[in-house]
Design an enzyme around this catalytic site. Structure first.
Site, PDB file in Angstrom:
ATOM      1  N   SER A 131      33.104  41.568  40.642  1.00 19.16           N
ATOM      2  CA  SER A 131      31.849  40.800  40.695  1.00 19.16           C
ATOM      3  C   SER A 131      31.920  39.660  39.689  1.00 19.16           C
ATOM      4  O   SER A 131      32.445  38.576  39.991  1.00 19.16           O
ATOM      5  CB  SER A 131      30.648  41.712  40.454  1.00 19.16           C
ATOM      6  OG  SER A 131      30.696  42.347  39.189  1.00 19.16           O
ATOM      7  N   ARG A 132      31.451  39.890  38.463  1.00 18.90           N
ATOM      8  CA  ARG A 132      31.592  38.897  37.392  1.00 18.90           C
ATOM      9  C   ARG A 132      31.929  39.655  36.118  1.00 18.90           C
ATOM     10  O   ARG A 132      31.398  40.767  35.884  1.00 18.90           O
ATOM     11  CB  ARG A 132      30.291  38.112  37.186  1.00 18.90           C
ATOM     12  CG  ARG A 132      30.025  37.043  38.233  1.00 18.90           C
ATOM     13  CD  ARG A 132      30.954  35.830  38.057  1.00 18.90           C
ATOM     14  NE  ARG A 132      30.658  34.778  39.019  1.00 18.90           N
ATOM     15  CZ  ARG A 132      31.251  34.623  40.211  1.00 18.90           C
ATOM     16  NH1 ARG A 132      32.184  35.466  40.603  1.00 18.90           N
ATOM     17  NH2 ARG A 132      30.922  33.615  41.006  1.00 18.90           N
ATOM     18  N   GLU A 147      36.403  34.410  30.819  1.00 18.70           N
ATOM     19  CA  GLU A 147      37.521  33.805  31.551  1.00 18.70           C
ATOM     20  C   GLU A 147      37.817  32.417  31.008  1.00 18.70           C
ATOM     21  O   GLU A 147      36.873  31.705  30.673  1.00 18.70           O
ATOM     22  CB  GLU A 147      37.172  33.732  33.048  1.00 18.70           C
ATOM     23  CG  GLU A 147      37.308  35.097  33.700  1.00 18.70           C
ATOM     24  CD  GLU A 147      37.030  35.093  35.191  1.00 18.70           C
ATOM     25  OE1 GLU A 147      37.310  34.082  35.860  1.00 18.70           O
ATOM     26  OE2 GLU A 147      36.543  36.120  35.669  1.00 18.70           O
ATOM     27  N   HIS A 205      41.072  36.567  38.992  1.00 15.09           N
ATOM     28  CA  HIS A 205      39.929  36.114  39.818  1.00 15.09           C
ATOM     29  C   HIS A 205      40.394  35.593  41.196  1.00 15.09           C
ATOM     30  O   HIS A 205      40.113  34.452  41.566  1.00 15.09           O
ATOM     31  CB  HIS A 205      39.148  35.023  39.056  1.00 15.09           C
ATOM     32  CG  HIS A 205      37.702  34.943  39.477  1.00 15.09           C
ATOM     33  ND1 HIS A 205      36.687  34.599  38.623  1.00 15.09           N
ATOM     34  CD2 HIS A 205      37.082  35.138  40.679  1.00 15.09           C
ATOM     35  CE1 HIS A 205      35.528  34.590  39.266  1.00 15.09           C
ATOM     36  NE2 HIS A 205      35.749  34.921  40.519  1.00 15.09           N
ATOM     37  N   ALA A 238      39.887  37.446  44.151  1.00 19.29           N
ATOM     38  CA  ALA A 238      39.340  38.316  45.201  1.00 19.29           C
ATOM     39  C   ALA A 238      39.056  37.576  46.510  1.00 19.29           C
ATOM     40  O   ALA A 238      39.212  38.143  47.588  1.00 19.29           O
ATOM     41  CB  ALA A 238      38.081  39.027  44.701  1.00 19.29           C
TER      42      ALA A 238
HETATM   43  N1  LIG Z   1      35.753  38.132  42.239  1.00 19.65           N
HETATM   44  C1  LIG Z   1      35.489  37.218  43.153  1.00 19.65           C
HETATM   45  O1  LIG Z   1      36.285  36.358  43.470  1.00 19.65           O
HETATM   46  C2  LIG Z   1      34.167  37.254  43.848  1.00 19.65           C
HETATM   47  C3  LIG Z   1      34.105  36.856  45.194  1.00 19.65           C
HETATM   48  C4  LIG Z   1      32.867  36.870  45.813  1.00 19.65           C
HETATM   49  C5  LIG Z   1      31.736  37.278  45.120  1.00 19.65           C
HETATM   50  N2  LIG Z   1      31.843  37.655  43.830  1.00 19.65           N
HETATM   51  C6  LIG Z   1      30.651  38.124  43.094  1.00 19.65           C
HETATM   52  O2  LIG Z   1      30.054  39.166  43.856  1.00 19.65           O
HETATM   53  C7  LIG Z   1      28.649  38.996  43.823  1.00 19.65           C
HETATM   54  C8  LIG Z   1      28.031  39.679  45.025  1.00 19.65           C
HETATM   55  O3  LIG Z   1      28.270  38.950  46.205  1.00 19.65           O
HETATM   56  P1  LIG Z   1      27.564  39.348  47.587  1.00 19.65           P
HETATM   57  O4  LIG Z   1      27.893  38.305  48.584  1.00 19.65           O
HETATM   58  O5  LIG Z   1      27.836  40.763  47.932  1.00 19.65           O
HETATM   59  O6  LIG Z   1      26.039  39.207  47.146  1.00 19.65           O
HETATM   60  P2  LIG Z   1      24.763  39.995  47.686  1.00 19.65           P
HETATM   61  O7  LIG Z   1      23.597  39.226  47.188  1.00 19.65           O
HETATM   62  O8  LIG Z   1      24.904  40.260  49.137  1.00 19.65           O
HETATM   63  O9  LIG Z   1      24.856  41.408  46.920  1.00 19.65           O
HETATM   64  C9  LIG Z   1      24.502  41.605  45.595  1.00 19.65           C
HETATM   65  C10 LIG Z   1      23.743  42.905  45.513  1.00 19.65           C
HETATM   66  O10 LIG Z   1      23.514  43.223  44.141  1.00 19.65           O
HETATM   67  C11 LIG Z   1      22.273  43.871  44.089  1.00 19.65           C
HETATM   68  N3  LIG Z   1      21.769  43.892  42.716  1.00 19.65           N
HETATM   69  C12 LIG Z   1      21.179  42.892  42.007  1.00 19.65           C
HETATM   70  N4  LIG Z   1      20.833  43.326  40.779  1.00 19.65           N
HETATM   71  C13 LIG Z   1      21.224  44.621  40.710  1.00 19.65           C
HETATM   72  C14 LIG Z   1      21.139  45.614  39.712  1.00 19.65           C
HETATM   73  N5  LIG Z   1      20.566  45.360  38.539  1.00 19.65           N
HETATM   74  N6  LIG Z   1      21.656  46.831  39.981  1.00 19.65           N
HETATM   75  C15 LIG Z   1      22.210  47.098  41.170  1.00 19.65           C
HETATM   76  N7  LIG Z   1      22.308  46.195  42.169  1.00 19.65           N
HETATM   77  C16 LIG Z   1      21.823  44.985  41.943  1.00 19.65           C
HETATM   78  C17 LIG Z   1      21.386  43.076  45.034  1.00 19.65           C
HETATM   79  O11 LIG Z   1      20.233  43.770  45.408  1.00 19.65           O
HETATM   80  C18 LIG Z   1      22.368  42.851  46.182  1.00 19.65           C
HETATM   81  O12 LIG Z   1      22.267  43.859  47.167  1.00 19.65           O
HETATM   82  C19 LIG Z   1      28.459  37.473  43.761  1.00 19.65           C
HETATM   83  O13 LIG Z   1      27.226  37.125  43.191  1.00 19.65           O
HETATM   84  C20 LIG Z   1      29.611  37.024  42.909  1.00 19.65           C
HETATM   85  O14 LIG Z   1      29.229  36.965  41.556  1.00 19.65           O
HETATM   86  C21 LIG Z   1      33.041  37.639  43.170  1.00 19.65           C
HETATM   87  O1  LIG Z   2      31.492  33.977  43.631  1.00 17.76           O
HETATM   88  C1  LIG Z   2      32.521  33.715  44.252  1.00 17.76           C
HETATM   89  O2  LIG Z   2      32.503  33.235  45.396  1.00 17.76           O
HETATM   90  C2  LIG Z   2      33.860  34.033  43.648  1.00 17.76           C
HETATM   91  O3  LIG Z   2      33.858  34.417  42.367  1.00 17.76           O
HETATM   92  C3  LIG Z   2      34.967  33.126  44.023  1.00 17.76           C
HETATM   93  O4  LIG Z   2      35.233  33.347  45.347  1.00 17.76           O
END
Ligand SMILES: NC(=O)c1ccc[n+]([C@@H]2O[C@H](COP(=O)([O-])OP(=O)(O)OC[C@H]3O[C@@H](n4cnc5c(N)ncnc54)[C@H](O)[C@@H]3O)[C@@H](O)[C@H]2O)c1
Ligand SMILES: O=C(O)[C@H](O)CO
Length: 386
Positions: free
Chosen positions: A272-273, A302, A320, A322
């Site tokens: 996630s982050r 990072e 990073h 994913a």
């Molecule tokens: N590593 C990477 O390259 C990469 C790639 C894509 C996304 N991400 C990260 O993943 C996150 C999620 O993406 P997504 O598309 O699934 O988003 P999304 O909005 O569909 O899902 C996020 C979920 O987190 C839940 N949430 C919020 N606060 C919470 C808490 N305190 N406790 C438990 N759950 C909680 C929300 O209700 C939601 O269901 C993004 O915001 C991004 O930061 C990282």
């Molecule tokens: O939030 C995102 O989309 C990622 O961290 C990079 O794909």
């Protein structure tokens, strides 16, 4: 005075000036902008993370929109500069937008786009890859082989964890968390426990149906549980994968106290982050609990890792990556470009940011809409009826 930043220009006579702070994969995004009379300027400076000063230079005196990256600090200074240059839109090439001060953007009347959906499966697949790599100690075993240490099969050599029948815990069962949960349940017949602020009915239905399918075929059914607290997941799960957004409520969600609640042989995955985990506390925990393992795609500061993390044999770390599949990265570029273009052209906002497939079909023109604008409501932007 900051040094000039190098750029590449496409369609120099275009009416609208759109800046991308990085070269992005594929060419569709550039073509879509050019076809709609945009002059596209791509920053080609050999510097991974651009400073606020660099980006202010790129924005210049006249700029209609910017496509930026999650490494950039989009706050007061940048939105003020963009608004002064006549800019109407900014889009992150990412779904997460914790690097953007959305309230400030709204104050300046700038729409903020992100790129949901197109990266869901790719990101979940990396989380699944890290899970398997950690469970079966693949990185350690690979290093052992390359070091010439293998001198024959042994009953105790690199013994890891079996996933089948164990419990997978998901924190944040949104798009990516749900996709990961499905992979682990369907692929490895794991039981699911999840914690989210909202109920994930679709995910629950999926696990129920798959459990019934297994039962009908004489196998033990898989089960699901929606936990009433995050701690319940930490205590019960064998594998825990973090997928929430990063905001004030999820900063250091996994801290020293919570780590101590997890099973001694648990596996923790974070795609996630970085700041969702207190990384210094994690290093201590890894040191004190050699059977506890982690798979990390993201880090608190990072591109750096907290001292000690890189020496931990029970940690797998990747930079990073994913969302790094070709299809996904090209799609992210397309969605980001269409967010900016749509706002410049005055298009409405797409009715469902979770269903962005029509924008990704290379054989048909994209809908005349912005795929995903996170401050659409605050700006009072109209929604597409398509
Ligand atoms: N590593 C990477 O390259 C990469 C790639 C894509 C996304 N991400 C990260 O993943 C996150 C999620 O993406 P997504 O598309 O699934 O988003 P999304 O909005 O569909 O899902 C996020 C979920 O987190 C839940 N949430 C919020 N606060 C919470 C808490 N305190 N406790 C438990 N759950 C909680 C929300 O209700 C939601 O269901 C993004 O915001 C991004 O930061 C990282
Ligand atoms: O939030 C995102 O989309 C990622 O961290 C990079 O794909």
């Amino acid at each position: 005075m900051a040094k000039p930043v190098s750029i590449e220009v496409w369609n120099p006579n275009g009416k609208y000036r759109v800046v991308s702070t990085k070269p992005m994969p594929g060419t569709r995004w550039i073509n879509l902008l050019i076809q709609q009379d945009c002059r596209v300027e791509i920053c080609t400076q050999k510097k991974t993370i651009l400073s606020v000063e660099d980006i202010i230079q790129l924005i210049g005196d006249k700029c209609d929109g910017v496509i930026g990256q999650l490494t950039e600090d989009w706050g007061e200074e940048l939105f003020k500069a963009l608004s002064r240059a006549g800019g109407k839109a900014f889009s992150n090439m990412a779904v997460g937008y914790n690097n953007v001060d959305v309230n400030v953007a709204t104050k300046y009347g700038v729409a903020v786009g992100n790129t949901p959906g197109v990266l869901t499966e790719t990101t979940a697949e990396l989380a699944a890859s890290l899970t398997l790599a950690a469970a079966r100690r693949i990185v350690e075993a690979d290093e052992f082989m390359r070091a010439g240490l293998y001198d024959g099969w042994l009953p105790h050599l690199f013994v890891g964890n079996l996933l089948k029948g164990q419990t997978v815990g998901v924190i944040g069962a949104g798009r990516i968390g749900s996709a990961y949960a499905r992979m682990m349940v369907e692929g490895f017949k794991m039981n699911l426990i999840y914690f989210d602020l909202y109920q994930s009915t679709r995910l629950e239905k999926f696990v129920t149906a798959y459990g019934e399918f297994l039962k009908a075929n004489g196998e033990k059914p898989v089960t699901w549980k929606r936990a009433s607290s995050m701690d319940e997941v930490l205590q019960q799960a064998d594998i825990i994968s973090l997928h929430p957004v990063l905001d004030k409520t999820t900063y250091h969600l996994v801290n020293k106290e919570r780590l101590s609640k997890m099973k001694k042989e648990a596996i923790l995955i974070n795609c996630s982050r970085g700041p969702v985990i207190d990384e210094a506390a994690l290093v201590d925990h890894l040191r004190e609990n050699p059977m506890f393992r982690v798979g990390l795609d993201v880090f608190e500061d990072e591109p750096y890792m907290k001292p000690g993390l890189s020496e931990m044999k029970n940690a797998i770390v990747v930079p990073h990556i994913a969302s790094a599949s070709k299809w996904t990265r090209e799609g992210m570029a397309t969605l980001a470009a269409l967010n900016v273009l749509g706002k410049i052209k005055g298009y409405p906002i797409w009715f469902d940011a979770n269903r962005v497939e029509p924008f990704l079909n290379e054989n048909t023109p994209p809908p005349a809409a912005c795929p995903s604008i996170v401050n659409a409501k605050a700006l009072g932007l109209p929604v597409s009826k398509l």
